[in-house]
Design an enzyme around this catalytic site. Structure first.
Site, mmCIF file in Angstrom:
data_model
loop_
_atom_site.group_PDB
_atom_site.id
_atom_site.type_symbol
_atom_site.label_atom_id
_atom_site.label_comp_id
_atom_site.label_asym_id
_atom_site.label_seq_id
_atom_site.Cartn_x
_atom_site.Cartn_y
_atom_site.Cartn_z
ATOM 1 N N ARG A 143 0.803 -1.215 0.000
ATOM 2 C CA ARG A 143 0.000 0.000 0.000
ATOM 3 C C ARG A 143 0.840 1.272 0.000
ATOM 4 O O ARG A 143 0.496 2.251 -0.670
ATOM 5 C CB ARG A 143 -0.952 -0.018 1.193
ATOM 6 C CG ARG A 143 -1.990 -1.130 1.098
ATOM 7 C CD ARG A 143 -2.991 -1.049 2.222
ATOM 8 N NE ARG A 143 -3.972 -2.132 2.143
ATOM 9 C CZ ARG A 143 -5.026 -2.233 2.942
ATOM 10 N NH1 ARG A 143 -5.226 -1.324 3.885
ATOM 11 N NH2 ARG A 143 -5.869 -3.236 2.820
ATOM 12 N N ASP A 195 -15.671 8.878 9.060
ATOM 13 C CA ASP A 195 -14.589 7.938 8.802
ATOM 14 C C ASP A 195 -13.295 8.734 8.757
ATOM 15 O O ASP A 195 -13.308 9.938 8.456
ATOM 16 C CB ASP A 195 -14.805 7.203 7.473
ATOM 17 C CG ASP A 195 -14.046 5.882 7.419
ATOM 18 O OD1 ASP A 195 -14.674 4.826 7.593
ATOM 19 O OD2 ASP A 195 -12.808 5.905 7.216
#
Length: 297
Positions: free
Chosen positions: A48, A149
């Site tokens: 990632r 979030d």
């Protein structure tokens, strides 16, 4: 040797990724977002964050992390956090929670207020909105959902309310027809949440570890599902304690299937399968009253 244990993929790795680099990443994401990365996540972290190295043109993990810490670039910190945040969700995931929510709101005074604190790409808050509409018998109930979030990328997806049609494969056809609009022409194969539902939900970026949260008031329910598993016990306890003043006295707290809050907080008692309610005595810092015992015959 200060490198991650080699495996078959090491020979084709684009960037060197040492054990020290991995430990730095673990420390930074814990401090930034409270996420406790397991040692088994080395390959995930490499995969990632390698994208961030390519995007920034930096040629080593050490240089990338040095730059991240020294420059304090908010946009890159955001990208770093987004890259290490896992988002797995679906409509009506852990379906047993939604009938409990429906029964809960039918007996409450409107307006209803609910916080979904790990909203990901929006499937969960929209599932909550659909449940409220069905329970209260209208597409425009007196209800509001705050959906937050830490990942700004998923919030952009959530606020658009647009999904691939196959995301509705497991949904009841009548429910899908009532709450979604099918795309036509260039939008074929896509669906969009009805505007009435989108108007019920406010999406905000929120870090549960931040000193202050951009929310106020008290909620009838809080959905905190499948997020606490990324935090250690002290962090979980701190977050749960901050939930208490944001909940009405008889509010519900919904947890994920593998989460157990009884071991990290005395403020809640179990209501049902991964559903909790405030214990008014413990939440106020008072001992619970002793149980009354029946007189022996």
């Amino acid at each position: 040797m200060n490198s991650v244990r080699p495996n078959k993929s090491d020979a084709i790795k684009e960037f060197e990724f040492t054990a020290r680099d991995f430990e730095r990443v673990r420390g930074l994401i814990y401090k930034r977002a409270g996420i406790a990365l397991a040692e088994s996540k080395q390959e995930m972290v490499y995969s990632r964050l390698a994208r961030r190295l390519r995007a920034t043109g930096i040629r080593s993990f050490q240089a990338y992390l040095d730059t991240l810490e020294s420059k304090g670039d908010d946009s890159e910190w955001e990208a770093f956090t987004n890259a290490l945040t896992t988002n797995l969700t679906s409509f009506f995931r852990e379906a047993h929670h939604f009938p409990i929510l429906a029964d809960h709101v039918r007996n409450r005074k409107e307006p209803i207020s609910i916080w979904c604190c790990a909203s990901s790409t929006g499937e969960e808050p929209y599932s909550i909105a659909m449940t409220l509409c069905e329970a209260l018998g209208t597409l425009t109930p007196q209800a509001h959902i705050v959906a937050t979030d830490i990942d700004t990328n998923v919030l952009n997806t959530a606020s658009s309310g647009i999904y691939a049609l196959d995301r509705l494969d497991k949904m009841q056809p009548e429910r899908a027809k009532r709450f979604f609009l099918k795309g036509k022409g260039q939008q074929e194969g896509l669906v969009r949440v009805r505007p009435e539902l989108r108007e019920m939900v406010t999406f905000k970026q929120l870090n549960l570890l931040a000193d202050s949260w951009p929310i106020s008031g008290q909620f009838d329910a809080i959905f905190c599902r499948n997020v606490m598993i990324y935090f250690d016990k002290p962090t979980q306890s701190k977050i749960l304690s901050r939930f208490v003043p944001l909940m009405k006295p008889d509010a519900l707290l919904f947890a994920g299937h593998s989460e157990n809050f009884l071991y990290v907080s005395d403020a809640f008692k179990l209501r049902g399968k991964t559903v909790y309610e405030l214990d008014p005595h413990r939440a106020a810092g008072r001992p619970a009253p002793p149980r009354r015992l029946e007189k022996e015959l």
